[in-house]
Scaffold this motif. Structure first.
Motif, PDB file in Angstrom:
ATOM      1  N   GLY A 243       0.806  -1.211   0.000  1.00  0.00           N
ATOM      2  CA  GLY A 243       0.000   0.000   0.000  1.00  0.00           C
ATOM      3  C   GLY A 243       0.839   1.260   0.000  1.00  0.00           C
ATOM      4  O   GLY A 243       2.046   1.248  -0.261  1.00  0.00           O
ATOM      5  N   THR A 244       0.178   2.363   0.326  1.00  0.00           N
ATOM      6  CA  THR A 244       0.824   3.676   0.336  1.00  0.00           C
ATOM      7  C   THR A 244       0.847   4.231   1.752  1.00  0.00           C
ATOM      8  O   THR A 244      -0.156   4.181   2.465  1.00  0.00           O
ATOM      9  N   GLY A 245       1.996   4.721   2.154  1.00  0.00           N
ATOM     10  CA  GLY A 245       2.123   5.444   3.409  1.00  0.00           C
ATOM     11  C   GLY A 245       2.163   6.932   3.135  1.00  0.00           C
ATOM     12  O   GLY A 245       2.781   7.384   2.158  1.00  0.00           O
ATOM     13  N   ARG A 246       1.500   7.701   3.986  1.00  0.00           N
ATOM     14  CA  ARG A 246       1.502   9.158   3.892  1.00  0.00           C
ATOM     15  C   ARG A 246       1.987   9.704   5.233  1.00  0.00           C
ATOM     16  O   ARG A 246       1.386   9.429   6.261  1.00  0.00           O
ATOM     17  N   LEU A 247       3.058  10.466   5.205  1.00  0.00           N
ATOM     18  CA  LEU A 247       3.666  10.981   6.434  1.00  0.00           C
ATOM     19  C   LEU A 247       3.714  12.493   6.368  1.00  0.00           C
ATOM     20  O   LEU A 247       4.137  13.069   5.353  1.00  0.00           O
ATOM     21  N   MET A 248       3.276  13.141   7.453  1.00  0.00           N
ATOM     22  CA  MET A 248       3.273  14.606   7.484  1.00  0.00           C
ATOM     23  C   MET A 248       3.518  15.083   8.903  1.00  0.00           C
ATOM     24  O   MET A 248       3.231  14.385   9.878  1.00  0.00           O
ATOM     25  N   ARG A 249       4.051  16.289   9.024  1.00  0.00           N
ATOM     26  CA  ARG A 249       4.125  16.943  10.315  1.00  0.00           C
ATOM     27  C   ARG A 249       2.710  17.373  10.698  1.00  0.00           C
ATOM     28  O   ARG A 249       2.015  18.013   9.908  1.00  0.00           O
ATOM     29  N   GLN A 250       2.311  17.040  11.918  1.00  0.00           N
ATOM     30  CA  GLN A 250       0.947  17.368  12.311  1.00  0.00           C
ATOM     31  C   GLN A 250       0.719  18.872  12.337  1.00  0.00           C
ATOM     32  O   GLN A 250      -0.341  19.362  11.938  1.00  0.00           O
ATOM     33  N   ARG A 251       1.696  19.629  12.808  1.00  0.00           N
ATOM     34  CA  ARG A 251       1.530  21.085  12.856  1.00  0.00           C
ATOM     35  C   ARG A 251       1.272  21.648  11.467  1.00  0.00           C
ATOM     36  O   ARG A 251       0.386  22.501  11.277  1.00  0.00           O
ATOM     37  N   ALA A 252       2.053  21.208  10.495  1.00  0.00           N
ATOM     38  CA  ALA A 252       1.884  21.707   9.134  1.00  0.00           C
ATOM     39  C   ALA A 252       0.503  21.358   8.598  1.00  0.00           C
ATOM     40  O   ALA A 252      -0.156  22.186   7.938  1.00  0.00           O
ATOM     41  N   ALA A 253       0.044  20.129   8.875  1.00  0.00           N
ATOM     42  CA  ALA A 253      -1.268  19.703   8.390  1.00  0.00           C
ATOM     43  C   ALA A 253      -2.386  20.511   9.039  1.00  0.00           C
ATOM     44  O   ALA A 253      -3.325  20.964   8.373  1.00  0.00           O
ATOM     45  N   VAL A 254      -2.293  20.715  10.361  1.00  0.00           N
ATOM     46  CA  VAL A 254      -3.337  21.461  11.070  1.00  0.00           C
ATOM     47  C   VAL A 254      -3.347  22.918  10.631  1.00  0.00           C
ATOM     48  O   VAL A 254      -4.408  23.498  10.366  1.00  0.00           O
ATOM     49  N   ASP A 255      -2.168  23.536  10.542  1.00  0.00           N
ATOM     50  CA  ASP A 255      -2.109  24.940  10.137  1.00  0.00           C
ATOM     51  C   ASP A 255      -2.663  25.123   8.722  1.00  0.00           C
ATOM     52  O   ASP A 255      -3.389  26.098   8.448  1.00  0.00           O
ATOM     53  N   PHE A 256      -2.320  24.219   7.824  1.00  0.00           N
ATOM     54  CA  PHE A 256      -2.861  24.264   6.468  1.00  0.00           C
ATOM     55  C   PHE A 256      -4.380  24.112   6.496  1.00  0.00           C
ATOM     56  O   PHE A 256      -5.105  24.838   5.804  1.00  0.00           O
ATOM     57  N   ALA A 257      -4.859  23.186   7.325  1.00  0.00           N
ATOM     58  CA  ALA A 257      -6.304  22.922   7.392  1.00  0.00           C
ATOM     59  C   ALA A 257      -7.070  24.104   7.962  1.00  0.00           C
ATOM     60  O   ALA A 257      -8.211  24.360   7.567  1.00  0.00           O
ATOM     61  N   VAL A 258      -6.478  24.830   8.910  1.00  0.00           N
ATOM     62  CA  VAL A 258      -7.148  26.013   9.457  1.00  0.00           C
ATOM     63  C   VAL A 258      -7.466  26.997   8.334  1.00  0.00           C
ATOM     64  O   VAL A 258      -8.593  27.490   8.207  1.00  0.00           O
ATOM     65  N   ASP A 259      -6.481  27.285   7.493  1.00  0.00           N
ATOM     66  CA  ASP A 259      -6.696  28.218   6.388  1.00  0.00           C
ATOM     67  C   ASP A 259      -7.630  27.627   5.341  1.00  0.00           C
ATOM     68  O   ASP A 259      -8.508  28.319   4.805  1.00  0.00           O
ATOM     69  N   TRP A 260      -7.468  26.337   5.046  1.00  0.00           N
ATOM     70  CA  TRP A 260      -8.285  25.684   4.021  1.00  0.00           C
ATOM     71  C   TRP A 260      -9.758  25.691   4.414  1.00  0.00           C
ATOM     72  O   TRP A 260     -10.629  26.022   3.599  1.00  0.00           O
ATOM     73  N   LEU A 261     -10.050  25.331   5.650  1.00  0.00           N
ATOM     74  CA  LEU A 261     -11.441  25.307   6.096  1.00  0.00           C
ATOM     75  C   LEU A 261     -12.039  26.711   6.118  1.00  0.00           C
ATOM     76  O   LEU A 261     -13.212  26.905   5.775  1.00  0.00           O
TER      77      LEU A 261
END
Length: 270
Positions: A243-261
């Motif tokens: 399968g596929t693994g997806r790895l990200m820094r949680q801070r980067a993902a959350v900060d991006f999501a704040v603006d995206w939402l």
């Protein structure tokens, strides 16, 4: 069960660890894992091989965290899969067993989450609806003091992971179940609210039904959010098993999501 002729298998503790290292799992780090193991192919040892491989890569200073949510411990008035008649609701509220972090199973979060929950030395938060389990030196710091209200917000394990600059690892799943993105919902101005309920244990060993007000969680659009997050280069993708693994820094993902939402949900609701 995965067929014996599945492509690339069998995958072992050592081969999985090598893939996780290549993907970028950080020794000594903290990682929140969401896993759908069926898509990873033939795992020699099943979920145990995955957990052992993760711990091999993280080393003795690393911590594994998983969601051990119990969505069935909730107000039956909101059940949709399947719904239940209204005259059943009082019975369910009065008889549903109180959540016990030591023994209540997590039936819908996958085999890896349940394995971590039951592993010797694991700690689990005591939220009756959205608990997390953790294994490693940072476990107690992450799961302690999980309040009823603000259940995935600033006082939750998700915020403690943000403080620790943790990683998020998606194994065989996309961004739909990426729980960390819910933290971004709490960081929106005036998010919609709902009344929540669950059965909990009491200090004398009994049980009771409790109510609290919280935000209305909505994973709608998380797949699209995740695709944009990947397009922005914030996610590392690589093979794990078949399968596929997806790895990200949680801070980067959350900060991006704040603006995206803020941009997308405001536009869609306008």
């Amino acid at each position: 069960m995965i067929a014996a002729d599945a492509p690339g298998g069998p995958h072992t503790r050592a081969s999985l660890a090598a893939q996780l290292r290549t993907l970028g799992v950080r020794p000594g780090g903290t990682v929140l894992v969401h896993a759908g193991l069926r898509g990873l192919g033939l795992l020699c040892g099943g979920p145990e091989a995955v957990l052992l491989a993760l711990r091999d890569v993280l080393g003795p200073d690393g911590t594994v965290v998983v969601p051990t949510h119990t969505p069935e411990n909730s107000d039956p008035a909101g059940w949709t899969n399947p719904p239940v008649p209204a005259h059943w609701w009082p019975v369910i509220r009065s008889e549903l067993p109180g959540f016990d972090p030591a023994v209540t199973p997590s039936r819908f979060m996958g085999a890896l989450a349940e394995l971590v929950r039951t592993w010797p030395g694991a700690r689990r938060s005591d939220h009756p609806h959205v608990s997390f389990a953790a294994l490693g030196p940072a476990a107690e710091r992450i799961v302690a003091g999980h309040p009823l209200a603000d259940m995935l917000g600033e006082r939750s394990p998700l915020a403690r992971l943000y403080d620790l600059d943790a990683d998020v690892l998606l194994l065989g799943v996309d961004h739909g179940p990426n729980t960390s993105l819910h933290l971004a919902e709490y960081r929106q101005p005036s998010p919609p609210q709902q009344r929540c309920g669950a059965a909990v244990l009491t200090a004398d060993g009994g049980r009771e039904w409790v109510w609290w007000d919280d935000i209305r969680l909505d994973a709608g659009g998380f797949d699209r959010l995740g695709a944009d997050l990947e397009a922005a280069g914030a996610v590392r993708l690589g093979p794990v098993g078949d399968g596929t693994g997806r790895l990200m820094r949680q801070r980067a993902a959350v900060d991006f999501a704040v603006d995206w939402l803020a941009r997308h949900r405001r536009t869609e609701e306008a």
